[in-house]
Design a protein around this motif. Structure first.
Motif, short mmCIF file in Angstrom:
data_model
loop_
_atom_site.label_atom_id
_atom_site.label_comp_id
_atom_site.label_asym_id
_atom_site.label_seq_id
_atom_site.Cartn_x
_atom_site.Cartn_y
_atom_site.Cartn_z
N ASP A 140 9.34 -40.38 -15.23
CA ASP A 140 9.25 -40.06 -13.71
C ASP A 140 9.35 -38.12 -13.42
O ASP A 140 9.68 -37.75 -11.67
CB ASP A 140 10.57 -40.40 -12.54
CG ASP A 140 12.18 -40.31 -13.26
OD1 ASP A 140 12.06 -39.73 -13.90
OD2 ASP A 140 12.77 -40.87 -12.47
N GLU A 141 9.94 -37.64 -14.78
CA GLU A 141 10.30 -36.38 -14.82
C GLU A 141 8.60 -35.72 -14.91
O GLU A 141 7.70 -35.64 -15.25
CB GLU A 141 11.03 -35.78 -16.17
CG GLU A 141 12.39 -36.45 -15.74
CD GLU A 141 13.20 -35.54 -17.35
OE1 GLU A 141 13.93 -35.08 -17.27
OE2 GLU A 141 12.54 -36.53 -18.16
N GLN B 277 6.52 -25.63 -7.65
CA GLN B 277 7.54 -26.66 -6.72
C GLN B 277 7.03 -27.04 -6.07
O GLN B 277 7.18 -28.45 -5.33
CB GLN B 277 8.06 -24.97 -6.16
CG GLN B 277 9.51 -25.65 -5.42
CD GLN B 277 9.91 -24.64 -4.62
OE1 GLN B 277 10.07 -23.74 -5.04
NE2 GLN B 277 10.94 -25.23 -3.20
N GLY B 278 5.70 -26.94 -5.09
CA GLY B 278 4.64 -27.81 -4.07
C GLY B 278 4.14 -28.88 -5.46
O GLY B 278 4.18 -30.02 -4.49
N TYR B 279 3.49 -29.00 -6.70
CA TYR B 279 3.41 -30.09 -7.11
C TYR B 279 4.63 -30.84 -7.55
O TYR B 279 4.76 -32.10 -7.18
CB TYR B 279 2.93 -29.53 -8.52
CG TYR B 279 0.94 -29.81 -8.28
CD1 TYR B 279 0.43 -29.81 -8.29
CD2 TYR B 279 0.71 -28.75 -8.84
CE1 TYR B 279 -0.87 -29.74 -7.23
CE2 TYR B 279 -0.75 -28.39 -8.44
CZ TYR B 279 -1.62 -29.10 -7.78
OH TYR B 279 -3.05 -28.49 -7.96
N ALA B 280 5.96 -30.71 -7.96
CA ALA B 280 6.86 -30.90 -8.51
C ALA B 280 7.56 -32.20 -8.13
O ALA B 280 7.95 -33.05 -7.39
CB ALA B 280 8.14 -30.15 -8.77
N ALA B 281 7.31 -31.81 -6.16
CA ALA B 281 7.42 -32.34 -5.16
C ALA B 281 6.40 -33.02 -4.32
O ALA B 281 7.14 -33.97 -3.49
CB ALA B 281 7.99 -31.41 -3.56
N ASP B 282 5.61 -33.62 -4.41
CA ASP B 282 4.60 -33.98 -4.12
C ASP B 282 3.79 -34.74 -4.99
O ASP B 282 2.89 -34.19 -5.79
CB ASP B 282 3.84 -33.27 -3.13
CG ASP B 282 2.75 -34.25 -1.92
OD1 ASP B 282 2.55 -35.34 -2.60
OD2 ASP B 282 1.73 -33.12 -1.24
N PRO B 283 3.76 -36.38 -5.94
CA PRO B 283 2.83 -36.66 -6.93
C PRO B 283 1.70 -36.84 -5.57
O PRO B 283 0.84 -37.20 -6.76
CB PRO B 283 3.68 -38.06 -7.06
CG PRO B 283 4.72 -37.97 -5.65
CD PRO B 283 5.33 -37.13 -5.35
#
Length: 386
Positions: free
Chosen positions: A205-206, A337-343
């Protein structure tokens, strides 16, 4: 004239000394030309133990190692032996793939015999000095390149954005596209291997932010490191996966001390490593195409890249990834940051990139080079009355 009539002398500064995008493209071109019945002879510096078996007949050029970068060698010109070999091979097209001393002398040799010269532009050499605190040399190198390229019959470069750059620099009036392909059997989303990630310490999940390529300063390692530091300051959970090796590894590791270094990878292992990324960060501005960008896209990995030659013609901004002002660390961090928050966003952009990469097939791409050879030969024949 047919493909089987072609006799191509190819001059390269680095045909089989290191594994990089330009070398891969040149070797694939030679393999394709030989398969079509053309005659090809390659002239390049050589080393005792090349990292791969080069395609075609290879003639070693006299050269010396670059101090501090002995994985590269600089050709020193064409001596009597090389000239004799050229005369014996009797090429009807000369292709130069690097603007070094040997290529310049070979180009003059060809012009003196009314043999057309095609140059392929694989990297933005004029941008290199800025990474070694010698940016004042950029216009000098640009003028040096122009002197060579203006005397060629045609230029080839891998991306539409690079064509625009070469035209703006007044390098030549005849500039064509020689794009790049991707090995879809190696680079695809099915290569993703969660067990391999776990061995590196990356949980399922990382979010793994990847770097792919040779670890040299001109790949934008400073911007990559500063962007990762900015994510840490923002407390954005992530992992860093570095795929590749090179002389700047030690200093780069100091910039990203928590990164997972997978080292140099080839073949299906490389495809697996790329597919195990969740996003590729490519801040380099020196590429003319961006092979690593295309390989990541083929693996279904969204890309955050510098809005510069290479990536600008591959990444559809907001569709397959994002293009960012080259040295804007905050903007790089915003997109990551946007990608990290939105799979879901990561998955959608990755799928769009994989779909776009399907169109990049090597044989079709290399035929464009052969067509350029045939065209300049026909034009040279008309201008000389042959």
């Amino acid at each position: 004239m047919e493909m089987t009539d072609l006799r191509v002398a190819l001059f390269s500064g680095n045909y089989a000394m290191t594994v990089d995008g330009a070398n891969k493209a040149l070797n694939r071109l030679v393999e394709y030309l030989l398969r079509q019945g053309a005659a090809v002879r390659v002239y390049s510096p050589t080393i005792a133990e090349p990292p791969f078996t080069p395609q075609g007949d290879l003639v070693s050029l006299p050269s010396f190692a670059i101090p501090g970068r002995n994985e590269y060698r600089v050709p020193m010109g064409i001596n009597t032996s090389i000239r004799r070999d050229l005369e014996g091979f009797a090429p009807n097209v000369l292709h130069i793939a690097s603007p070094d001393f040997s290529a310049r002398e070979a180009a003059k040799w060809a012009r003196d015999r009314s043999i057309p010269v095609v140059a392929s532009v694989h990297t933005r050499f004029e941008t290199y000095p800025q990474y070694y605190r010698m940016g004042f040399l950029e216009p000098v190198i640009e003028a040096w390149l122009r002197k060579l390229y203006r005397r060629c019959d045609a230029l080839l470069t891998p991306s539409p954005s690079m064509i625009d750059t070469l035209r703006s620099q007044d390098m030549n009036d005849d500039i064509g596209l020689w794009s790049r392909g991707v090995e879809h059997a190696i680079f695809n989303s099915e290569r993703r291997d969660l067990a391999w990630r776990r061995k590196l310490g990356i949980a399922d999940d990382e979010v793994a932010i990847g770097f792919l390529g040779r670890l040299v300063l001109e790949k934008g390692l400073d911007i990559f490191g500063d962007t990762i530091l900015e994510l840490k300051k923002r407390s954005i959970a992530h992992k860093v996966l570095i795929v590749g090796d090179g002389p700047a590894r030690k200093s780069f590791a100091e910039r990203v001390p928590d990164a997972c270094f997978a080292g140099f990878q080839t073949g299906t292992d490389l495809g697996r490593a790329v597919a195990c990324m969740d996003v590729l960060l490519n801040p380099s501005v020196t590429e003319t195409f961006g092979n690593v960008t295309l390989e990541a896209m083929a693996c279904g990995v969204p890309v955050v890249a510098a809005d510069a030659t290479g990536a600008a013609s591959l990444v559809d901004n907001g569709v397959t990834g994002y293009l960012v002002a080259p040295r804007d660390v905050s903007a790089y961090a915003d997109k990551l940051q946007g990608y990290a928050a939105d799979p879901t966003l990561r998955k959608a952009h990755g799928a769009a990139g994989e779909k776009k990469a399907e169109a990049f097939e090597w044989d079709t791409i290399n035929q464009a080079v052969a067509d350029t050879y045939l065209r300049v030969l026909a034009h040279k024949g008309k201008s000389t009355g042959n």
